[in-house]
Motif scaffolding. Structure first.
Motif, PDB file in Angstrom:
ATOM      1  N   SER A 181      -4.145  76.172  95.044  1.00  0.00           N
ATOM      2  CA  SER A 181      -5.058  75.081  94.705  1.00  0.00           C
ATOM      3  C   SER A 181      -5.571  75.188  93.270  1.00  0.00           C
ATOM      4  CB  SER A 181      -6.244  75.068  95.675  1.00  0.00           C
ATOM      5  OG  SER A 181      -5.809  74.787  96.985  1.00  0.00           O
ATOM      6  N   HIS A 240      -6.719  61.500 101.105  1.00  0.00           N
ATOM      7  CA  HIS A 240      -5.434  61.995 101.613  1.00  0.00           C
ATOM      8  C   HIS A 240      -5.603  62.615 102.992  1.00  0.00           C
ATOM      9  CE1 HIS A 240      -1.569  64.162 101.658  1.00  0.00           C
ATOM     10  NE2 HIS A 240      -1.199  63.359 100.669  1.00  0.00           N
ATOM     11  N   GLU A 241      -4.560  62.515 103.794  1.00  0.00           N
ATOM     12  CA  GLU A 241      -4.639  63.046 105.164  1.00  0.00           C
ATOM     13  C   GLU A 241      -4.683  64.564 105.223  1.00  0.00           C
ATOM     14  OE1 GLU A 241       0.213  62.987 105.957  1.00  0.00           O
ATOM     15  OE2 GLU A 241      -1.115  61.717 107.155  1.00  0.00           O
ATOM     16  N   ASP A 242      -4.168  65.233 104.189  1.00  0.00           N
ATOM     17  CA  ASP A 242      -4.128  66.695 104.199  1.00  0.00           C
ATOM     18  C   ASP A 242      -5.392  67.254 103.547  1.00  0.00           C
ATOM     19  OD1 ASP A 242      -3.452  69.507 103.364  1.00  0.00           O
ATOM     20  OD2 ASP A 242      -1.563  68.981 104.322  1.00  0.00           O
ATOM     21  N   PRO A 243      -6.138  68.115 104.229  1.00  0.00           N
ATOM     22  CA  PRO A 243      -7.386  68.644 103.658  1.00  0.00           C
ATOM     23  C   PRO A 243      -7.183  69.476 102.399  1.00  0.00           C
ATOM     24  CG  PRO A 243      -6.831  69.778 105.706  1.00  0.00           C
ATOM     25  CD  PRO A 243      -5.913  68.598 105.608  1.00  0.00           C
ATOM     26  N   ARG A 244      -5.988  70.054 102.223  1.00  0.00           N
ATOM     27  CA  ARG A 244      -5.745  70.838 101.012  1.00  0.00           C
ATOM     28  C   ARG A 244      -5.726  69.939  99.783  1.00  0.00           C
ATOM     29  NH1 ARG A 244      -0.630  73.728 103.709  1.00  0.00           N
ATOM     30  NH2 ARG A 244      -0.554  71.591 104.514  1.00  0.00           N
ATOM     31  N   VAL A 245      -5.158  68.753  99.954  1.00  0.00           N
ATOM     32  CA  VAL A 245      -5.147  67.791  98.847  1.00  0.00           C
ATOM     33  C   VAL A 245      -6.562  67.314  98.555  1.00  0.00           C
ATOM     34  CG1 VAL A 245      -4.294  65.542  98.084  1.00  0.00           C
ATOM     35  CG2 VAL A 245      -2.786  67.084  99.355  1.00  0.00           C
ATOM     36  N   ARG A 246      -7.320  67.029  99.596  1.00  0.00           N
ATOM     37  CA  ARG A 246      -8.702  66.581  99.398  1.00  0.00           C
ATOM     38  C   ARG A 246      -9.523  67.668  98.705  1.00  0.00           C
ATOM     39  NH1 ARG A 246      -8.109  65.058 104.832  1.00  0.00           N
ATOM     40  NH2 ARG A 246      -9.862  66.322 105.577  1.00  0.00           N
ATOM     41  N   VAL A 300       0.632  71.069  99.158  1.00  0.00           N
ATOM     42  CA  VAL A 300       1.163  71.025 100.521  1.00  0.00           C
ATOM     43  C   VAL A 300       2.548  71.648 100.509  1.00  0.00           C
ATOM     44  CG1 VAL A 300       1.783  69.546 102.471  1.00  0.00           C
ATOM     45  CG2 VAL A 300      -0.122  68.914 100.979  1.00  0.00           C
ATOM     46  N   GLU A 318     -14.028  67.970 107.735  1.00  0.00           N
ATOM     47  CA  GLU A 318     -13.839  69.395 107.466  1.00  0.00           C
ATOM     48  C   GLU A 318     -15.150  69.992 106.933  1.00  0.00           C
ATOM     49  OE1 GLU A 318     -11.239  71.410 107.900  1.00  0.00           O
ATOM     50  OE2 GLU A 318     -10.001  69.840 108.794  1.00  0.00           O
ATOM     51  N   GLU A 335      -0.285  66.728  95.167  1.00  0.00           N
ATOM     52  CA  GLU A 335       0.339  66.899  96.487  1.00  0.00           C
ATOM     53  C   GLU A 335       1.197  68.150  96.574  1.00  0.00           C
ATOM     54  OE1 GLU A 335       2.336  63.206  97.151  1.00  0.00           O
ATOM     55  OE2 GLU A 335       0.485  62.140  97.689  1.00  0.00           O
ATOM     56  N   GLY A 385       2.594  76.100  99.665  1.00  0.00           N
ATOM     57  CA  GLY A 385       2.260  75.152  98.616  1.00  0.00           C
ATOM     58  C   GLY A 385       1.802  75.848  97.347  1.00  0.00           C
TER      59      GLY A 385
END
Length: 361
Positions: free
Chosen positions: A189, A213-219, A177, A247, A174, A186
């Motif tokens: 990646s 996860h709601e955040d695409p960066r985490v996914r 983010v 996405e 996480e 953040g």
């Protein structure tokens, strides 16, 4: 006082100021040179000891003990070399160098630096604690993932990867983010992904949560790590997520991961991703994934793409066929009767396949 006298005094003052500035600069440079030479002189006898430890030849700990017993000035001269070497070695040599570093109070100093008011000191402290694999420093490093300074959060994330405690996996994932407030960013990646990969199977539960996860960066990071870790539970979760992901870039990444990690059960999903109603990027990713999957049942659908108007897609389909073994090669030979464009694509792919086989032989 006349204007001429004022001008002369001003010029004199400027000249004196310039001379003073030159003098200060030269003096500082001389002092730095002298200090550098002093450190070099002190470090020269110790380099052999560092190399002996790092090469694994110090079985009796004589060199390590000598390094641990250096006087303060001698240690300061060789300290950068010891820390740099620690970043390159593993096993017993690393353990010996950690003992040397600890003997000079560096670990305690690094821990104190974590609460420094200067971000540079906090980052340096976090880096050294990660380098020595200070397991008991994990809670403090986790706190630094919320540090106001971007560089401190990045170093803390890398250090948690060095230590590789799976308990930190969720927080590392996480950390991509950006914290709320200001213009902070953040953790990159790739840094988070590398740290999670170092944690191995212990990071699996965090990755499963990350895929939803709601955040695409985490996914995105969870997909990347799944693609390189081959954990069975995360592969199954990837299949489930593909049907829900919105996405486009992440869907393409998932298709690529299933091509690398999946099996025959993933063939329908990959074939569906190569349909004309999909974006060109998705279709090309799906075609490559079909080649990576390497199942013979993909031969006919791939052959049907050889005359496709998207020539890049057609070329990708031909390349994918070369990865299906004998059935793919036979399909390419048969495709030379489909028409001029299909014939050219198939002939080029067969030529590359022959070159690859010759190079391999």
């Amino acid at each position: 006082m006349t204007p001429r006298a004022i001008l002369l005094l001003t010029l004199l003052a400027l000249t004196v100021g310039c001379l003073l500035l030159v003098g200060i600069t030269v003096t500082a440079k001389v002092r730095r040179l002298q200090r550098s030479r002093t450190l070099e002189r002190l470090a020269a006898p110790q380099r052999r000891l560092v190399l002996e430890v790092a090469s694994g030849e110090d079985d009796d700990n004589v060199a390590a003990d000598a390094l641990a017993g250096l006087r303060k000035a001698e240690w300061e001269s060789i300290r950068p070399a010891v820390i740099a070497m620690l970043a390159k070695v593993r096993g017993a040599p690393a353990e010996q160098l950690v003992r040397v570093i600890a003997a000079h109070g560096e670990v305690e100093l690094a821990r104190r630096r974590l609460t420094s008011g200067r971000s540079l000191h906090r980052a340096r402290g976090a880096y050294l604690l990660g380098l020595v694999r200070a397991q008991d420093a994990v809670p403090e490093l986790l706190e630094l993932l919320r540090d106001p300074a971007d560089e401190v959060r990045l170093v803390a994330c890398r250090s948690l990867g060095f230590i590789a405690d799976p308990a930190a996996a969720k927080a590392v994932l996480e950390a991509v983010v950006a914290p709320a407030g200001g213009d902070r960013v953040g953790v990159p990646s790739w840094v988070a992904a590398e740290s999670l990969l170092a944690m191995g199977a212990g990071a699996q539960s965090a990755l499963l949560a990350g895929l939803e996860h709601e955040d695409p960066r985490v996914r995105e990071v969870a997909i990347t790590v799944t693609n390189h870790s081959s954990l069975p539970a995360t592969i199954e979760a990837l299949r489930v997520r593909l049907g829900k992901e919105t996405e486009p870039d992440l869907r393409i990444a998932m298709v690529g991961a299933l091509g690398r990690l999946g099996d025959h059960a993933d063939l329908p999903a990959l074939l569906g991703a190569a349909e004309p109603n999909q974006s060109s990027g998705m279709r090309r990713a799906a075609v490559k994934a079909l080649g990576d999957l390497g199942h013979r049942d993909a031969a006919e659908p791939l052959s049907a793409l050889l005359p496709d108007p998207d020539r890049a897609l057609a070329a990708a389909a031909a390349e994918a066929l070369t990865h299906l073994g004998a059935v793919g090669i036979d399909t390419l030979h048969a495709a030379r009767a489909q028409g001029r464009e299909a014939r050219r694509i198939a002939a080029a792919a067969l030529h590359v396949a022959r070159l690859r086989e010759s190079a391999g032989g």
